[in-house]
Design a protein around this motif. Structure first.
Motif, PDB file in Angstrom:
ATOM      1  N   HIS A  86      -5.285  -0.999   5.682  1.00  0.00           N
ATOM      2  CA  HIS A  86      -5.530  -0.598   7.084  1.00  0.00           C
ATOM      3  C   HIS A  86      -6.283  -1.645   7.905  1.00  0.00           C
ATOM      4  CE1 HIS A  86      -3.618   3.072   6.129  1.00  0.00           C
ATOM      5  NE2 HIS A  86      -4.553   3.456   5.266  1.00  0.00           N
ATOM      6  N   HIS A 105       0.837  -1.212   0.000  1.00  0.00           N
ATOM      7  CA  HIS A 105       0.000   0.000   0.000  1.00  0.00           C
ATOM      8  C   HIS A 105       0.865   1.252   0.000  1.00  0.00           C
ATOM      9  CE1 HIS A 105      -3.664   2.283   0.343  1.00  0.00           C
ATOM     10  NE2 HIS A 105      -3.218   2.923   1.400  1.00  0.00           N
ATOM     11  N   HIS A 122      -9.245   1.355   0.575  1.00  0.00           N
ATOM     12  CA  HIS A 122      -9.059   1.586   2.016  1.00  0.00           C
ATOM     13  C   HIS A 122     -10.290   1.068   2.744  1.00  0.00           C
ATOM     14  CE1 HIS A 122      -6.575   4.964   0.299  1.00  0.00           C
ATOM     15  NE2 HIS A 122      -5.763   4.613   1.277  1.00  0.00           N
ATOM     16  N   ASP A 149       2.193   3.052   3.219  1.00  0.00           N
ATOM     17  CA  ASP A 149       1.160   4.056   2.973  1.00  0.00           C
ATOM     18  C   ASP A 149       1.811   5.313   2.407  1.00  0.00           C
ATOM     19  OD1 ASP A 149      -1.349   5.135   2.715  1.00  0.00           O
ATOM     20  OD2 ASP A 149      -1.784   5.275   4.851  1.00  0.00           O
ATOM     21  N   HIS A 191       0.851   5.647  -1.704  1.00  0.00           N
ATOM     22  CA  HIS A 191       0.395   6.671  -2.643  1.00  0.00           C
ATOM     23  C   HIS A 191       1.669   7.438  -2.989  1.00  0.00           C
ATOM     24  CE1 HIS A 191      -3.533   5.566  -1.135  1.00  0.00           C
ATOM     25  NE2 HIS A 191      -3.114   5.831   0.087  1.00  0.00           N
TER      26      HIS A 191
HETATM   27 ZN   LIG Z   1      -3.666   4.919   1.878  1.00  0.00          ZN
END
Ligand SMILES: [Zn+2]
Length: 445
Positions: free
Chosen positions: A266, A63, A229, A317, A65
């Motif tokens: 998450h 995960h 998510h 993340d 971004h």
């Molecule tokens: Zn995220």
């Protein structure tokens, strides 16, 4: 491609069926695959000395971004809760374009490579000013990491009662059409694939119920994976109960968002019923411990998930909520948090390392990765444990997680060297960092 012999490792951590650790062993790479592992191997090809090093499968990041490496430590977002944090950052992200997306991806992926990662996914859910998913795909290909980009999306903007500005949301028909375009153009389902595309609406509260359902139907039709998510914090659960009349697990199940081709980021707030649902359906989880700490979301029930048989992997993340991108650092944090919650025997260093490697490969549907055994892909991290961080350590394998956060000495992906002697060798990283800082300065102005 020729042969590479990694010779004389202090220990090779195989992550094979019996989790063998081979002292003083060698590893032979040939044509992108592992040809042999064991003592006394020979080759006429290149030799990489691994004396004083621990050799592990490459770590897998599930995960991220990547574009957010351009918005680390933004003052208004440093101490905000999730919604306020998003509202600070959205207007900045809206100013990005293709160059920002490409350069920030190289920075994020280089950071991962230096901390042991050979495969990363990415979740790109906004496409401002002509940005496209392939801006990240080209960045990963240049650097040489195995890449699982996901075509994210947001469709509920401010004028429809949503959080993001209207300029960052897309029409749902356009989203689905672009998902089809990028899957057809870039997805490679084959063994040893360097690029697998997934479909990934940003979250249940940023797109409609219909888009969630259609995305799942499209992914199954195309044979690609689904990602989003889920159950990140208490607000997330309240929102789901108020808006959908059910918990996130139920919502996901109703819309086709469970199964071995799905992984959710998450899952901090999964309850016992949802953990059971995930285990039964083989749905994967991307655990992002540092981000969960940074945003005060809580501690994901990883011990309970693992005991129930849920597939758990790690994610750094996005860099706006971490703001570091050290994957080995996430393994350490995952271990520490489970101990805070469940006691000192709740997670061993070796289990954290297993989640970071094999666990990631399982969540991303990559039986060809995550293990150092003949026939598997040649994704290898070589860690020097003769230096400062592990000086005096009695157990070099546990030291990778228990001692100070290390960086890799060498990294191979598909048998190709990406890091040599602690330096990225596939791209001009100092120049990329310079460009990144110039772009960040422009966003600040
Ligand atoms: Zn995220």
């Amino acid at each position: 491609m020729g042969e590479i012999l990694i010779r004389g490792a202090e220990v090779v951590v195989t992550m094979d069926g019996t989790r063998r650790e081979l002292k003083g062993a060698d590893l032979l790479l040939r044509d992108g695959q592992i040809a042999a592992v064991g003592p006394g191997l020979e080759s006429t090809g290149e030799v990489v000395e691994a004396k004083g090093c621990v050799v592990t499968p490459g770590l897998v990041n599930t995960h991220h971004h990547l574009y957010q490496t351009l918005t680390r430590a933004v003052p208004g977002g440093q101490d905000a809760l999730l919604f306020g944090w998003l509202q600070t950052l959205y207007p900045i992200w809206a100013k990005m374009g293709p160059e920002e997306i490409r350069v920030s991806a190289q920075v994020g992926l280089a950071e991962l490579a230096l901390t042991g990662c050979t495969t990363s996914s990415d979740h790109l859910y906004m496409y401002p000013n002509g940005a496209r998913l392939e801006d990240t795909i080209h960045a990963a290909a240049e650097l040489g990491l195995r890449f699982h980009p996901t075509r994210g999306a947001m469709s509920i903007g401010e004028s429809d009662g949503g959080l993001p500005p209207d300029s960052l949301v897309e029409r749902e028909d356009a989203i689905l059409n672009d998902c089809i375009r990028v899957v057809d153009a870039f997805h490679d389902a084959g063994e040893g694939s360097m690029c697998r595309v997934g479909i990934a609406p940003c979250s249940p509260f940023s797109v409609s119920r219909e888009l969630m359902r259609d995305a799942a139907l499209l992914a199954r039709d195309k044979g690609v994976m689904l990602h989003t998510h889920l159950a990140e914090n208490d607000e997330d659960i309240s929102y789901s109960l108020e808006q959908f009349g059910c918990r996130p697990g139920q919502y996901a199940e109703d819309l086709g968002w469970t199964g071995e081709d799905v992984w959710h980021a998450h899952c901090v707030k999964l309850d016992a019923g949802e953990i059971d649902l995930f285990a039964r359906t083989k749905t994967g989880v991307a655990h992002c411990p540092c981000s969960n700490c940074r945003l005060g979301s809580g501690i994901a029930p990883v011990r309970q998930m693992r005991d129930a048989g849920v597939k758990v992997a790690l994610g750094v993340d996005g860099s706006a909520s971490n703001d570091a991108g050290s994957l080995i650092g996430e393994a350490r944090m995952a271990m520490l948090l489970q101990r805070v919650q469940n006691g000192a025997d709740a997670m061993a260093a070796r289990e954290a390392l297993e989640i970071a490697t094999l666990g990631g490969a399982q969540v991303l549907g990559r039986p060809d990765c995550g293990v150092l055994a003949p026939g598997k892909r040649a994704d290898v991290a070589i860690w020097d444990v003769s230096g400062l961080e592990a000086a005096g350590a009695w157990d070099p394998v546990a030291a990778l997680v228990l001692c100070g956060t290390p960086k890799v000495k060498h990294l191979f992906v598909e048998g190709r060297q990406v890091v040599r002697d602690g330096q990225v060798v596939t791209i001009d990283l100092p120049r990329v960092i310079e460009t990144q800082n110039r772009l960040a300065a422009k966003l600040m102005g």
